[in-house]
Design an enzyme around this catalytic site. Structure first.
Site, short mmCIF file in Angstrom:
data_model
loop_
_atom_site.label_atom_id
_atom_site.label_comp_id
_atom_site.label_asym_id
_atom_site.label_seq_id
_atom_site.Cartn_x
_atom_site.Cartn_y
_atom_site.Cartn_z
N LYS A 1 6.08 2.33 -0.32
CA LYS A 1 5.05 3.23 -1.32
C LYS A 1 5.42 4.53 -0.97
CE LYS A 1 0.23 3.87 -0.90
NZ LYS A 1 -1.26 4.05 -0.82
N SER B 1 -4.40 1.89 -3.29
CA SER B 1 -3.76 3.04 -3.86
C SER B 1 -2.25 2.25 -4.52
CB SER B 1 -4.05 4.47 -3.34
OG SER B 1 -3.05 4.47 -2.03
N SER C 1 -6.31 0.48 0.25
CA SER C 1 -5.52 0.36 -0.74
C SER C 1 -4.29 0.09 -1.06
CB SER C 1 -4.92 2.06 -0.49
OG SER C 1 -5.52 3.01 -1.01
#
Lengths: 488, 94
Positions: free
Chosen positions: A78, A153, A177
């Protein structure tokens, strides 16, 4: 197992890829090249990646020792976790041009285990969001239907795993997330206990809530990644100095006799009936495997979302003060003085959700409002923690849907409060500092296509081995994890 | 700017060092008024005698000794403006 062709390689999970590598049926370099072909073919449609560096990855792969725990396994990261020499945009314009001068501890640990980082995945700007629509840089789509969001996210990481554009990925989870995008994309994701994985090198959103964790195709793969990244780190004073069990070794333990709690407050109106049906079936399945199901109560549940959006924004407003145009990233042109430099750099660099949250966080910490909002929220948070502590004296883990809804259409949910309310099942785990996992448990039929549903298991602090064991038993007794999205 | 809560978005944005357009301030005011109205519900909770500490507080010390860290060059490697091994900013003292 017959050796897969280059086209089939990307569909493998980590454990299967590892055995092929160790039997020398494929080389780490071939794996990177096969993954590259897959990403180049599919990612223009999915949009999971913000940056890729196959050349460096291939060089590293060629030197990797496949006998190491993750030797030669490529891993997607990420884009809020620092990987030395690579961009780390946090999905924001404000970090344009930034290249990480160091590896996060989780990356160092992955490298030590032989894994090869090769690309950075899309996210809501600074991990603020539940759909990845808040990325200032790219739109990521759900591989199960490209008109829908991947969740967020960590939407890029989850979409990459679902679309066979990665074997494993790291995400970060501040209020769901990792777990929510894992549920929306039909993959596995863990939020470890607060302090289990070092946050050093994870760009801070809300420091008392953030945790790094794996996103994978199977529960076993998540256990493999956890084995590599968990543990104490002197660079993170909140990391726990506790022994790390072998998460893989504990997977096959019997779940017979375990007690699983169903929080009655999680049976809320507004949960999609198809989600409810899938969770009911999963509960029956776990019961048939020998787990005992008991109803429990978490009376503070209804306050969790409010508490979260006070505490998380307060911490974010402080953490994001560092983006001022001085040391890295975007800087406004020709500032007339230093206040103009700050004000315009942040106006130009941050997107609307980040601005909203900084303003809310600044407000709840401001003189005259601190006690009513921030301090009170911290006290309610303590009550939430006590609720969980009490319940975990009676049960081994809790079961719920990961999200009350399935993946929604891009652009469909514009109101911030409505978006926040959908985090109801995941948020409390971050507030209480406990661990949680999302595992695929079925599909909803929506507009003639299938959308994945996630089952969430919550465990007490440092009980990752337990929730992995239950998730594994469930996964192995069902076929949900074998379903692949229609994108080919 | 008056909303339904005590929050004055334009004022707080100045504290947070974020310039906002009038339109942005208006939109955020409406959205954040709604969030704050929702957040009112935490006032219903009885928190008498509750401490605001969730994670067990503990002190972490290390030896006060030098260790390998960024060189000045590495620390400056992302600076939008630099000179003589330092970050350059607009003049802050008269």
């Amino acid at each position: 197992m017959t050796p897969p062709t280059r086209n089939d390689l990307p569909a493998l999970n980590v454990a299967d890829l590892q055995s092929l590598l160790r039997r020398r049926e494929i080389s780490p370099g071939e794996v990177i090249r096969a993954l590259r072909e897959r990403i180049e073919a599919i990612d223009p449609n999915v949009g999971a990646y913000l940056s890729l560096d196959f050349d460096t990855a291939e060089r590293e792969a060629e030197h990797s020792n496949v006998e190491l725990p993750l030797g030669g396994i490529p891993i997607a990261i990420k884009d809020i976790i620092n990987v030395n020499g690579q961009p780390c945009t946090c999905g924001s314009k404000i970090l344009k041009g930034y290249h990480a001068p160091y590896d996060a501890t989780a990356i160092q640990k992955l490298r030590a285990a032989g894994a090869v980082p090769f690309g950075k995945t899309n996210l809501d700007e600074f991990a603020m969001g539940s759909s990845t629509e808040n990325s200032a840089l790219k739109s990521t789509r759900n591989p199960w239907h490209l008109s829908r969001v991947p969740g967020g996210s960590s939407g890029g990481s989850a979409a990459a795993i679902a679309a066979d554009e990665a074997f494993a990925a790291l995400g970060s989870d501040t209020g769901g997330s990792i777990r929510q995008p894992a549920a929306f994309c039909g993959v596995v994701g863990i939020k470890p206990t607060y302090g289990r994985v070092s946050r050093f090198g994870l760009v801070a959103f809300a420091s008392s809530l953030d945790q790094i964790g794996p996103v994978t195709k199977t529960v076993r793969d998540s256990a493999l990644i956890m084995n590599a990244i968990a543990g104490h780190d002197p660079h993170d004073s909140t990391s726990l100095n506790e022994p790390v069990p072998d998460y893989v070794a504990g997977l096959e333990k019997d779940v017979r006799g375990l007690r699983l709690g169903l929080p009655k407050e999680y049976m809320i109106e507004g949960t999609d009936p198809q989600v409810r049906t899938a969770i009911d079936a999963a509960i029956k399945q776990l019961n048939s495997l020998g787990a005992e199901i008991v109803e429990v109560s978490l009376p503070t549940t209804e306050y969790a979302v409010a508490v979260y959006y006070i505490i998380a924004t307060a911490e974010a407003s402080a953490n994001l003060a560092r983006f001022d145009g001085v040391r890295y990233g975007h800087r406004a042109h020709n500032p007339k003085d230093v206040l103009d430099l700050y004000g315009r750099t942040r106006e130009e660099g941050f997107g609307p959700e980040v601005k909203r949250r900084i303003i809310l966080g600044t407000y709840v910490l401001s003189s005259g409002y601190y006690d009513a909002y921030y301090l009170r929220a911290q006290k309610v948070r303590e009550l939430i923690r006590r609720d969980f502590a009490g319940v975990f004296e009676k049960v081994d883990a809790l079961i719920s849907p990961t999200s009350p809804i399935t993946a929604f259409k891009v652009g469909e949910r514009a109101d911030p409060l409505q978006m926040y309310l959908a985090d109801i099942f995941t948020i409390a785990a971050n507030l209480a500092g406990i661990c949680g996992i999302s595992v695929p448990c079925g599909f909803a039929e929506v507009d003639g296509h299938r959308l994945p549903i996630g089952l969430q298991l919550l465990g007490k602090a440092l009980d990752e081995a337990r929730i992995l064991q239950i998730a594994y038993a469930y996964e192995q007794s069902t076929n949900w994890h074998k379903a692949r999205p229609p994108i080919r | 700017m008056a909303g339904t809560s005590d929050l004055d978005v334009a004022y707080i944005a100045r504290l947070a060092r974020i310039n906002l357009t009038d339109d942005e301030a208006k939109t955020f005011q409406k959205q954040l008024d709604a969030v704050l109205k929702y957040a009112e519900k935490i006032r219903q909770v009885d928190v008498t005698g509750i401490d605001a500490s969730v994670h067990t507080p503990f002190n972490v010390f290390r030896e006060d000794a030098s260790r390998d860290w960024f060189t000045a060059e590495q620390a400056l490697s992302n600076a939008p403006r630099q000179a003589n091994g330092l970050f350059v900013v607009p003049k802050v003292v008269e």
